[in-house]
Design an enzyme around this catalytic site. Structure first.
Site, PDB file in Angstrom:
ATOM      1  N   LYS A   6      32.624  40.159  34.162  1.00 35.76           N
ATOM      2  CA  LYS A   6      31.546  40.880  33.470  1.00 35.76           C
ATOM      3  C   LYS A   6      30.294  40.004  33.365  1.00 35.76           C
ATOM      4  CE  LYS A   6      34.004  41.459  29.690  1.00 35.76           C
ATOM      5  NZ  LYS A   6      35.267  40.789  30.076  1.00 35.76           N
ATOM      6  N   ARG A  15      34.088  47.122  22.353  1.00 37.32           N
ATOM      7  CA  ARG A  15      35.459  46.712  22.633  1.00 37.32           C
ATOM      8  C   ARG A  15      36.470  47.531  21.848  1.00 37.32           C
ATOM      9  NH1 ARG A  15      34.210  41.217  24.376  1.00 37.32           N
ATOM     10  NH2 ARG A  15      36.070  40.123  25.058  1.00 37.32           N
ATOM     11  N   ARG A  59      37.474  28.166  34.771  1.00 34.54           N
ATOM     12  CA  ARG A  59      36.053  28.469  34.563  1.00 34.54           C
ATOM     13  C   ARG A  59      35.304  27.379  33.801  1.00 34.54           C
ATOM     14  NH1 ARG A  59      34.646  33.750  31.294  1.00 34.54           N
ATOM     15  NH2 ARG A  59      36.149  32.866  29.826  1.00 34.54           N
ATOM     16  N   ARG A  94      34.967  26.709  27.582  1.00 34.29           N
ATOM     17  CA  ARG A  94      35.149  27.415  26.313  1.00 34.29           C
ATOM     18  C   ARG A  94      36.458  27.049  25.629  1.00 34.29           C
ATOM     19  NH1 ARG A  94      33.636  33.547  27.637  1.00 34.29           N
ATOM     20  NH2 ARG A  94      35.476  33.866  26.348  1.00 34.29           N
ATOM     21  N   ARG A 100      44.255  37.264  24.561  1.00 32.01           N
ATOM     22  CA  ARG A 100      43.013  37.995  24.868  1.00 32.01           C
ATOM     23  C   ARG A 100      43.308  39.201  25.754  1.00 32.01           C
ATOM     24  NH1 ARG A 100      39.523  33.276  27.108  1.00 32.01           N
ATOM     25  NH2 ARG A 100      38.112  34.958  27.709  1.00 32.01           N
TER      26      ARG A 100
HETATM   27  P1  AP5 Z   1      33.342  35.766  34.084  1.00 35.91           P
HETATM   28  O1  AP5 Z   1      32.190  36.436  34.747  1.00 35.91           O
HETATM   29  O2  AP5 Z   1      33.042  34.665  33.149  1.00 35.91           O
HETATM   30  O3  AP5 Z   1      34.299  36.861  33.408  1.00 35.91           O
HETATM   31  P2  AP5 Z   1      34.113  37.734  32.117  1.00 35.91           P
HETATM   32  O4  AP5 Z   1      34.643  39.088  32.415  1.00 35.91           O
HETATM   33  O5  AP5 Z   1      32.708  37.642  31.591  1.00 35.91           O
HETATM   34  O6  AP5 Z   1      35.151  36.997  31.178  1.00 35.91           O
HETATM   35  P3  AP5 Z   1      35.074  36.482  29.696  1.00 35.91           P
HETATM   36  O7  AP5 Z   1      36.258  35.575  29.538  1.00 35.91           O
HETATM   37  O8  AP5 Z   1      33.744  35.912  29.358  1.00 35.91           O
HETATM   38  O9  AP5 Z   1      35.305  37.790  28.927  1.00 35.91           O
HETATM   39  P4  AP5 Z   1      35.849  37.945  27.546  1.00 35.91           P
HETATM   40  O10 AP5 Z   1      35.705  39.401  27.420  1.00 35.91           O
HETATM   41  O11 AP5 Z   1      37.184  37.382  27.267  1.00 35.91           O
HETATM   42  O12 AP5 Z   1      34.898  36.981  26.687  1.00 35.91           O
HETATM   43  P5  AP5 Z   1      33.744  37.259  25.630  1.00 35.91           P
HETATM   44  O13 AP5 Z   1      32.835  36.110  25.660  1.00 35.91           O
HETATM   45  O14 AP5 Z   1      33.207  38.625  25.788  1.00 35.91           O
HETATM   46  O15 AP5 Z   1      34.335  35.256  35.224  1.00 35.91           O
HETATM   47  C1  AP5 Z   1      35.457  34.448  34.915  1.00 35.91           C
HETATM   48  C2  AP5 Z   1      35.634  33.344  35.975  1.00 35.91           C
HETATM   49  O16 AP5 Z   1      36.013  33.916  37.230  1.00 35.91           O
HETATM   50  C3  AP5 Z   1      34.350  32.545  36.258  1.00 35.91           C
HETATM   51  O17 AP5 Z   1      34.689  31.214  36.507  1.00 35.91           O
HETATM   52  C4  AP5 Z   1      33.775  33.200  37.524  1.00 35.91           C
HETATM   53  O18 AP5 Z   1      33.031  32.273  38.303  1.00 35.91           O
HETATM   54  C5  AP5 Z   1      35.041  33.652  38.241  1.00 35.91           C
HETATM   55  N1  AP5 Z   1      34.877  34.909  38.959  1.00 35.91           N
HETATM   56  C6  AP5 Z   1      34.138  35.999  38.585  1.00 35.91           C
HETATM   57  N2  AP5 Z   1      34.259  36.991  39.505  1.00 35.91           N
HETATM   58  C7  AP5 Z   1      35.120  36.531  40.457  1.00 35.91           C
HETATM   59  C8  AP5 Z   1      35.647  37.086  41.666  1.00 35.91           C
HETATM   60  N3  AP5 Z   1      35.319  38.320  42.082  1.00 35.91           N
HETATM   61  N4  AP5 Z   1      36.492  36.314  42.401  1.00 35.91           N
HETATM   62  C9  AP5 Z   1      36.819  35.065  41.986  1.00 35.91           C
HETATM   63  N5  AP5 Z   1      36.347  34.477  40.856  1.00 35.91           N
HETATM   64  C10 AP5 Z   1      35.512  35.195  40.103  1.00 35.91           C
HETATM   65  O19 AP5 Z   1      34.592  37.282  24.261  1.00 35.91           O
HETATM   66  C11 AP5 Z   1      35.172  36.105  23.733  1.00 35.91           C
HETATM   67  C12 AP5 Z   1      35.738  36.402  22.355  1.00 35.91           C
HETATM   68  O20 AP5 Z   1      34.687  36.813  21.469  1.00 35.91           O
HETATM   69  C13 AP5 Z   1      36.752  37.543  22.303  1.00 35.91           C
HETATM   70  O21 AP5 Z   1      38.079  37.099  22.583  1.00 35.91           O
HETATM   71  C14 AP5 Z   1      36.593  38.027  20.847  1.00 35.91           C
HETATM   72  O22 AP5 Z   1      37.284  37.187  19.960  1.00 35.91           O
HETATM   73  C15 AP5 Z   1      35.103  37.852  20.604  1.00 35.91           C
HETATM   74  N6  AP5 Z   1      34.307  39.069  20.910  1.00 35.91           N
HETATM   75  C16 AP5 Z   1      33.325  39.204  21.842  1.00 35.91           C
HETATM   76  N7  AP5 Z   1      32.815  40.439  21.836  1.00 35.91           N
HETATM   77  C17 AP5 Z   1      33.491  41.126  20.877  1.00 35.91           C
HETATM   78  C18 AP5 Z   1      33.447  42.468  20.413  1.00 35.91           C
HETATM   79  N8  AP5 Z   1      32.586  43.365  20.948  1.00 35.91           N
HETATM   80  N9  AP5 Z   1      34.308  42.834  19.421  1.00 35.91           N
HETATM   81  C19 AP5 Z   1      35.172  41.946  18.872  1.00 35.91           C
HETATM   82  N10 AP5 Z   1      35.274  40.663  19.272  1.00 35.91           N
HETATM   83  C20 AP5 Z   1      34.442  40.250  20.273  1.00 35.91           C
END
Ligand code: AP5
Ligand code: ZN
Length: 217
Positions: A13, A88, A127, A161, A172
């Site tokens: 994402k 979410r 990552r 992270r 997660r």
């Molecule tokens: P990346 O692009 O970083 O993936 P992502 O989908 O953004 O993953 P996240 O881990 O950031 O998502 P998340 O939803 O867990 O975290 P968030 O910060 O929202 O890609 C991942 C890796 O793969 C990278 O190294 C990239 O280079 C590689 N990659 C990408 N595409 C690829 C491909 N096609 N092939 C190979 N490699 C690839 O949330 C974190 C925490 O915050 C949550 O657990 C929760 O506690 C809280 N939180 C955030 N938002 C909310 C909400 N709305 N409600 C409640 N809690 C929330």
């Protein structure tokens, strides 16, 4: 335009949001980044969020909706946004519709990024990001062209992270399937859903998503 990227942790994402942001002149809004900034700043919301995030669970709807409400009031968002990691839960999705309506906006498209859970553990545990500009990298899939130097801004500092440990990734993924995956049906019923196979090459996925966005805005 307002776009939503839906998908489990590691689906890409953040990676794709950054690319679409540049292509379409939209603002990436990542509630994960906003929460990490609140944790780093030591605000009350940040203190409440930290333990929950470290455990891989979802932060309360109330905290997240308040953070997003404030961000949506800022001027730059008027040109449109790509939401990465929000909504979410169904409560958040309903709140979003209300917040956007206040600005005369609505959701143009929700793109569900479809991936294999098993591959997500590998993506997430490898990552890291540039400390200077936030560009994302991966130990096996995407390294800087010059070792230890960010392609985008030249910084030599990188960070990982706290919640990217293998044991937290399982929690997660569980939270995603229990609380967030139902949003796929929510947006499907509203006729706003597109699905993309997000298992392939990063550039190929950007190309497919670009077409989807072009037809949605
Ligand atoms: P990346 O692009 O970083 O993936 P992502 O989908 O953004 O993953 P996240 O881990 O950031 O998502 P998340 O939803 O867990 O975290 P968030 O910060 O929202 O890609 C991942 C890796 O793969 C990278 O190294 C990239 O280079 C590689 N990659 C990408 N595409 C690829 C491909 N096609 N092939 C190979 N490699 C690839 O949330 C974190 C925490 O915050 C949550 O657990 C929760 O506690 C809280 N939180 C955030 N938002 C909310 C909400 N709305 N409600 C409640 N809690 C929330
Ligand atoms: Zn950088």
């Amino acid at each position: 335009a307002v776009l939503i990227l839906l998908g489990p942790p590691g689906a890409g994402k953040g990676t794709q949001a950054r690319r679409l942001e540049e292509k379409f002149g939209l603002v990436q809004l990542s509630t994960g980044d906003m929460l990490r900034a609140a944790v780093a700043a030591g605000t009350d919301a940040g203190k409440a969020a930290k333990t929950v995030m470290d455990a891989g669970e979802l932060v309360s709807d109330e905290i997240v909706i308040n953070i997003l409400r404030d961000r949506l009031k800022e001027e730059d968002v008027a040109k449109g946004a790509i939401l990465d990691g929000f909504p979410r839960t169904t409560v958040q999705a309903e709140a979003l519709d209300g917040l956007l309506a206040e600005n005369g906006q609505s959701v143009n498209a929700a793109i569900a990024m479809e991936v294999d859970d098993a591959a997500m553990v590998e993506r997430i545990s490898g990552r890291y990001t540039c400390a200077g500009c936030g560009e994302g990298y991966h130990d096996s899939f995407k390294q800087p062209a010059a070792e230890g130097v960010c392609d985008n801004c030249g910084s030599t500092e990188f960070k990982r992270r706290a919640d990217d440990k293998a044991e937290t990734v399982g929690a997660r993924l569980e939270a995603y399937h229990a609380q967030t995956a139902p949003l796929i049906a929510y947006y499907d019923e509203k006729g706003q859903l597109s699905r993309v196979d997000a298992m392939g090459d990063i550039d190929a996925i950007t190309a497919k998503m670009t077409e989807m966005v072009e037809s949605a805005i």
